[in-house]
Design a protein around this motif. Sequence first.
Motif, mmCIF file in Angstrom:
data_model
loop_
_atom_site.group_PDB
_atom_site.id
_atom_site.type_symbol
_atom_site.label_atom_id
_atom_site.label_comp_id
_atom_site.label_asym_id
_atom_site.label_seq_id
_atom_site.Cartn_x
_atom_site.Cartn_y
_atom_site.Cartn_z
ATOM 1 N N ARG A 18 17.784 5.942 -0.614
ATOM 2 C CA ARG A 18 17.422 5.952 0.808
ATOM 3 C C ARG A 18 16.311 6.956 1.097
ATOM 4 N NH1 ARG A 18 23.073 5.283 4.116
ATOM 5 N NH2 ARG A 18 23.391 3.132 3.501
ATOM 6 N N LEU A 19 16.392 8.135 0.494
ATOM 7 C CA LEU A 19 15.342 9.138 0.698
ATOM 8 C C LEU A 19 13.995 8.634 0.200
ATOM 9 C CD1 LEU A 19 17.240 12.394 -0.296
ATOM 10 C CD2 LEU A 19 16.446 11.770 1.987
ATOM 11 N N ASP A 41 0.826 -1.209 0.000
ATOM 12 C CA ASP A 41 0.000 0.000 0.000
ATOM 13 C C ASP A 41 0.857 1.254 0.000
ATOM 14 O OD1 ASP A 41 -2.292 -1.483 -0.043
ATOM 15 O OD2 ASP A 41 -2.593 -1.414 2.136
ATOM 16 N N ALA A 42 2.020 1.185 0.647
ATOM 17 C CA ALA A 42 2.919 2.340 0.679
ATOM 18 C C ALA A 42 3.424 2.688 -0.711
ATOM 19 C CB ALA A 42 4.096 2.067 1.607
ATOM 20 N N LEU A 53 9.669 2.133 3.225
ATOM 21 C CA LEU A 53 10.224 0.832 2.876
ATOM 22 C C LEU A 53 11.470 0.602 3.703
ATOM 23 C CD1 LEU A 53 10.010 1.110 -0.997
ATOM 24 C CD2 LEU A 53 8.426 -0.056 0.511
ATOM 25 N N SER A 54 11.679 -0.612 4.141
ATOM 26 C CA SER A 54 12.888 -0.899 4.912
ATOM 27 C C SER A 54 14.005 -1.290 3.944
ATOM 28 C CB SER A 54 12.626 -2.003 5.913
ATOM 29 O OG SER A 54 12.233 -3.172 5.256
ATOM 30 N N PRO A 55 15.231 -0.862 4.236
ATOM 31 C CA PRO A 55 16.339 -1.224 3.356
ATOM 32 C C PRO A 55 16.659 -2.706 3.456
ATOM 33 C CG PRO A 55 17.149 -0.068 5.270
ATOM 34 C CD PRO A 55 15.648 -0.050 5.342
ATOM 35 N N ARG A 56 17.125 -3.260 2.347
ATOM 36 C CA ARG A 56 17.526 -4.671 2.330
ATOM 37 C C ARG A 56 18.873 -4.819 2.983
ATOM 38 N NH1 ARG A 56 16.867 -7.525 -3.390
ATOM 39 N NH2 ARG A 56 17.469 -5.501 -4.133
#
Length: 71
Positions: free
Chosen positions: A57-58, A2-3, A65-68
């Motif tokens: 990242r921004l 959804d994000a 979203l979380s970084p991998r």
Amino acid sequence: MDALFAPVVENAAKGAPVELVSRAVLKAMEAPRPKARYPLSPMWLLAWMVPTRWVDRLLAKKLALSPRRTS
């Protein structure tokens, strides 16, 4: 997920014309070494002034979203 879709729905009326997006996609597909981004508006030209990872990242932060993590 959804994000990812919420900003798309909100900005649908302000989106870039199909012809402009199609040209950028074709250019990327035909390039032997495609770029990370193909700016479609003047705002994205500012993104060329900072490293690609910073922009990633921004955007990830903006879209929640979380970084991998690679280990």
